[in-house]
Design a protein around this motif. Structure first.
Motif, short mmCIF file in Angstrom:
data_model
loop_
_atom_site.label_atom_id
_atom_site.label_comp_id
_atom_site.label_asym_id
_atom_site.label_seq_id
_atom_site.Cartn_x
_atom_site.Cartn_y
_atom_site.Cartn_z
N ALA A 1 6.22 9.67 5.55
CA ALA A 1 4.91 10.29 5.78
C ALA A 1 4.21 9.62 6.97
CB ALA A 1 4.05 10.18 4.53
N ALA A 2 4.35 8.31 7.10
CA ALA A 2 3.74 7.60 8.22
C ALA A 2 4.35 8.08 9.54
CB ALA A 2 3.94 6.09 8.06
N GLN A 3 5.64 8.27 9.55
CA GLN A 3 6.32 8.78 10.75
C GLN A 3 5.78 10.16 11.11
OE1 GLN A 3 9.33 7.07 11.91
NE2 GLN A 3 9.45 8.36 13.69
N LYS A 4 5.58 11.00 10.13
CA LYS A 4 5.07 12.35 10.34
C LYS A 4 3.67 12.31 10.97
CE LYS A 4 4.58 16.55 7.55
NZ LYS A 4 4.70 17.08 6.18
N LEU A 5 2.80 11.45 10.46
CA LEU A 5 1.44 11.34 10.99
C LEU A 5 1.45 10.78 12.41
CD1 LEU A 5 -0.62 10.07 7.92
CD2 LEU A 5 -0.49 12.39 8.86
N LYS A 6 2.29 9.80 12.66
CA LYS A 6 2.35 9.21 13.99
C LYS A 6 2.82 10.23 15.01
CE LYS A 6 1.60 5.75 16.55
NZ LYS A 6 0.28 5.22 16.73
N LYS A 7 3.81 11.04 14.66
CA LYS A 7 4.30 12.08 15.56
C LYS A 7 3.23 13.13 15.83
CE LYS A 7 9.24 11.84 14.79
NZ LYS A 7 10.43 12.49 14.22
N ALA A 8 2.32 13.34 14.86
CA ALA A 8 1.26 14.34 15.00
C ALA A 8 0.08 13.81 15.82
CB ALA A 8 0.78 14.80 13.63
N GLY A 9 0.14 12.56 16.24
CA GLY A 9 -0.90 12.04 17.12
C GLY A 9 -1.92 11.13 16.47
N TYR A 10 -1.72 10.76 15.23
CA TYR A 10 -2.63 9.81 14.60
C TYR A 10 -2.43 8.45 15.26
CZ TYR A 10 -4.01 13.08 11.00
OH TYR A 10 -4.55 14.15 10.34
N SER A 11 -3.53 7.82 15.62
CA SER A 11 -3.43 6.59 16.41
C SER A 11 -3.27 5.33 15.57
CB SER A 11 -4.64 6.45 17.33
OG SER A 11 -5.83 6.44 16.57
N LYS A 12 -3.84 5.30 14.39
CA LYS A 12 -3.79 4.09 13.57
C LYS A 12 -3.13 4.40 12.23
CE LYS A 12 -8.09 2.36 15.53
NZ LYS A 12 -9.49 2.04 15.22
N VAL A 13 -1.81 4.32 12.21
CA VAL A 13 -1.05 4.63 11.00
C VAL A 13 -0.41 3.34 10.50
CG1 VAL A 13 0.83 5.99 10.02
CG2 VAL A 13 -0.58 6.95 11.84
N PHE A 14 -0.59 3.08 9.21
CA PHE A 14 -0.07 1.87 8.58
C PHE A 14 0.73 2.25 7.35
CE2 PHE A 14 -3.87 0.82 10.88
CZ PHE A 14 -3.52 -0.33 11.57
N TRP A 15 1.60 1.35 6.94
CA TRP A 15 2.52 1.59 5.84
C TRP A 15 2.63 0.32 5.02
CZ3 TRP A 15 7.67 -0.64 6.57
CH2 TRP A 15 8.57 -0.33 5.56
N LEU A 16 2.46 0.43 3.71
CA LEU A 16 2.60 -0.72 2.83
C LEU A 16 4.08 -0.97 2.60
CD1 LEU A 16 1.40 -2.93 1.04
CD2 LEU A 16 1.29 -1.26 -0.81
N GLU A 17 4.58 -2.00 3.26
CA GLU A 17 6.00 -2.33 3.15
C GLU A 17 6.31 -2.80 1.73
OE1 GLU A 17 9.29 -4.51 5.91
OE2 GLU A 17 7.28 -5.35 5.88
N GLY A 18 7.27 -2.16 1.11
CA GLY A 18 7.63 -2.50 -0.27
C GLY A 18 6.86 -1.67 -1.28
N GLY A 19 5.86 -0.92 -0.84
CA GLY A 19 5.12 -0.01 -1.71
C GLY A 19 4.35 -0.71 -2.82
#
Length: 147
Positions: free
Chosen positions: A113-131
């Motif tokens: 989902a983070a990859q999808k948002l980044k490709k769509a132009g979102y500038s500040k995308v973060f991901w909780l590693e390990g969930g």
């Protein structure tokens, strides 16, 4: 140093498999590092996510299944299924410039989902590693039930 360089070909000749394994590990490490650099979104630890929420009022989205979300999620997180993560949808359109942090059970679905948002132009995308598993392991508080 010159003696080291002088004896290096002899060592490589005597330990060809070891040298080949070292080169393989080195290439694999470089590939992983380049993938992390090129993915465009930033991995966070539980402490990093807490700081992002407190300092920048991050919009947290949990893309776990509904039952998993209700059993425990980051306090203040909004629930969306991975198929509902629409960069142009009304839920996310207000957050295009704000920090958006994605979580899930183990970090796999949220990374997509983070990859999808980044490709769509979102500038500040973060991901909780390990969930949420990493969140629990860090003994961070969990909210239960619906939003």
């Amino acid at each position: 140093m010159s003696e080291f360089l002088h004896r290096l070909p002899e060592f490589l000749g005597n330990h060809f498999v070891l040298a080949l394994a070292f080169i393989g590990v080195l290439v694999a490490l470089l590939v992983v590092q380049m993938q992390q650099f090129m993915r465009g979104y930033t991995a966070l630890t539980p402490a990093g996510l807490t700081q992002l929420i407190n300092r920048e009022n991050a919009y947290v989205i949990d893309v776990s299944a509904q039952a998993e979300f209700e059993s425990g999620h980051v306090p203040g997180a909004h629930h969306l299924l991975p198929s509902q993560v629409d960069p142009d949808g009304k839920e996310l359109s207000k957050s295009r410039e704000a920090p958006v942090a994605l979580t899930c059970r183990n970090g796999q679905a949220s990374a997509s989902a983070a990859q999808k948002l980044k490709k769509a132009g979102y500038s500040k995308v973060f991901w909780l590693e390990g969930g949420i598993a990493a969140w629990r392991e860090a003994q961070m508080p969990l909210a239960k039930g619906r939003q």
